[in-house]
Motif scaffolding. Structure first.
Motif, PDB file in Angstrom:
ATOM      1  N   ARG A 176      38.256  42.418  39.712  1.00  0.00           N
ATOM      2  CA  ARG A 176      37.339  41.839  40.685  1.00  0.00           C
ATOM      3  C   ARG A 176      35.948  41.699  40.059  1.00  0.00           C
ATOM      4  O   ARG A 176      35.500  42.581  39.335  1.00  0.00           O
ATOM      5  N   ASN A 178      33.009  42.160  41.091  1.00  0.00           N
ATOM      6  CA  ASN A 178      32.059  43.244  41.338  1.00  0.00           C
ATOM      7  C   ASN A 178      32.403  44.527  40.585  1.00  0.00           C
ATOM      8  O   ASN A 178      31.656  45.498  40.635  1.00  0.00           O
ATOM      9  N   ARG A 179      33.527  44.516  39.854  1.00  0.00           N
ATOM     10  CA  ARG A 179      33.903  45.687  39.065  1.00  0.00           C
ATOM     11  C   ARG A 179      33.812  45.445  37.556  1.00  0.00           C
ATOM     12  O   ARG A 179      34.104  46.349  36.766  1.00  0.00           O
ATOM     13  N   TRP A 181      31.267  45.001  35.505  1.00  0.00           N
ATOM     14  CA  TRP A 181      30.283  45.818  34.781  1.00  0.00           C
ATOM     15  C   TRP A 181      30.801  47.236  34.579  1.00  0.00           C
ATOM     16  O   TRP A 181      30.592  47.845  33.533  1.00  0.00           O
ATOM     17  N   THR A 245      31.467  34.557  36.165  1.00  0.00           N
ATOM     18  CA  THR A 245      31.603  34.855  37.593  1.00  0.00           C
ATOM     19  C   THR A 245      30.249  35.114  38.261  1.00  0.00           C
ATOM     20  O   THR A 245      30.200  35.584  39.397  1.00  0.00           O
ATOM     21  N   ARG A 247      27.789  37.243  37.445  1.00  0.00           N
ATOM     22  CA  ARG A 247      27.370  38.642  37.563  1.00  0.00           C
ATOM     23  C   ARG A 247      26.379  39.056  36.477  1.00  0.00           C
ATOM     24  O   ARG A 247      26.137  40.253  36.307  1.00  0.00           O
TER      25      ARG A 247
END
Length: 409
Positions: A176, A178-179, A181, A245, A247
């Motif tokens: 995902r 948001n994971r 990093w 993405t 981020r």
């Protein structure tokens, strides 16, 4: 911060309808190649004054480590950046094979032709391992130092990385956004554990020939072993996904460059042979995305000018030939004929020694340009893709990485 444009899809960089080319990353390859050249120049022992050699060792010994880490992270970043749903694993492997092997095989043949007249025997098994780019898999100094073209041990990592990329690409895409990093930090931390494992579980004798402060097995595991060095490639994959993405943390090219310089200066007195490859991995994992984002946004950088891109395009050919040329040029300055290391080394005063290094670099660059023009480019044009348009090969994992922008890899 998101770098995608409206309507272009969540993984299409802003400013184009497709993923942008990254000329800054091509230009940075020239800096990384020079870094490796500087470190390998230490083997020539050019300077008569011991104090000068001490300073050369201090400022130049770690340069190659930073350069290699850049190349490993860059490879993962670029092949992920150029991934395409129109491609297959088999097509990807085909392109990477014809990118990696032709220059290597041609230079290997030249080295053998130069070696045979000396009468010095060639260790056949080690030479074959070097030709097949598998010498780094053997925990033996003989395999590393008798493979005829020493720097090509690093291409062993490329072979592993390219072979594993189709699977790694699928797995990393499942993470995902948001994971991502967290995964980047985790893989970097795993790299930091490599020397800990080596020192805790591997024998501390016999000492390494080039780094007697550690054993050969520790040195090999932390510095040469393809599985441990491939972690840098994985970090590159993850960093590309972070940018694609949306981020990315917004770190600019200049701050990332200053951070990299700071890391380098902070490690001047830390021997790289302890296996701490994670130290340069940290700034490289930030430097490469920072310059990629700068390119996507259309910013000018010191790395994306025409000269830097021209140099960067030739850096693989440069890397393949530079050590052989380096010793041959030094032999010529010494007034003797010979191949790598097979002559009485001559030393020079500071000014002359610097002139020898500069002239050697220029000779390497000229010969690399010839190799690039006569071998690398023609082979890639003729063989890297199937001749029939529309021909499709199904890979083991389905559609995978594409060719767009591969000149930066």
């Amino acid at each position: 911060m998101t770098i995608t444009q409206p309507g272009a899809g969540p993984e299409t960089p802003a400013g184009t309808g497709t993923r942008s080319r990254l000329p800054s990353l091509t230009g940075l390859r020239a800096v990384a190649g020079l870094s490796v050249f500087i470190t390998h120049g230490l083997a020539l022992g050019l300077f008569t004054d011991p104090a000068v050699m001490v300073e050369y060792v201090r400022y130049g010994a770690n340069a190659g480590m930073f350069g290699l880490s850049f190349f490993f992270v860059l490879t993962g970043f670029v092949v992920t950046w150029t991934a395409s749903s129109k491609d297959s694993a088999r097509q990807f492997w085909r392109r990477r094979f014809f990118k990696l092997f032709p220059n290597h095989v041609v230079v290997y043949a030249i080295i053998i032709a130069l070696w045979i007249p000396t009468g010095v025997p060639i260790k056949a098994v080690e030479a074959l391992a070097g030709l097949l780019l598998v010498s780094a898999w053997f925990p033996s100094e003989s395999f590393l130092f008798n493979n005829l073209n020493g720097p090509m041990w690093s291409a062993n990592i490329d072979v592993l990385a390219y072979a594993a990329f189709p699977l790694l690409y699928v797995l990393v895409k499942k993470i995902r956004p948001n994971r991502l990093w967290g995964w980047a930090v985790g893989v970097t931390a795993l790299s930091a554990l490599v020397p800990v494992v080596a020192n805790a579980f591997l024998p501390d004798q016999p000492p390494s020939l080039v780094a007697p402060e550690v054993s050969w097995s520790q040195h090999w595991f932390g510095f040469y072993f393809p599985l441990t060095r491939a972690l840098e490639f994985v970090v590159g994959i993850i960093m590309a996904r972070i940018v694609l993405t949306g981020r990315w943390i917004g770190l600019g090219a200049l701050p990332a460059s200053l951070l990299t310089i700071g890391f380098y200066l902070a490690t001047l007195d830390v021997p790289v042979f302890y296996g701490y490859t994670f130290v340069p991995l940290i700034p490289m994992a930030l430097l490469i995305p920072a310059f990629a984002v700068a390119d996507v946004r259309g910013h000018r950088t010191l790395a994306n000018g025409k000269l830097m891109v021209w140099l960067g395009d030739r850096m693989y050919a440069f890397f393949v030939i530079h050590v052989t040329v380096m010793f041959m040029v030094h032999a010529a300055y010494s007034g003797e004929n010979g191949v790598v290391g097979m002559y009485t080394r001559k030393t020079f005063d500071l000014g002359t020694g610097i002139l020898v290094l500069i002239s050697t670099y220029l000779v390497c660059l000229v010969l690399a340009s010839i190799l690039y023009a006569l071998v690398e480019q023609p082979v890639m044009r003729r063989w890297s893709r199937p001749r029939r348009r529309g021909h499709r090969q199904e890979g083991l994992t389905g559609p995978l990485p594409g060719a767009a922008g591969e000149r930066t890899s």
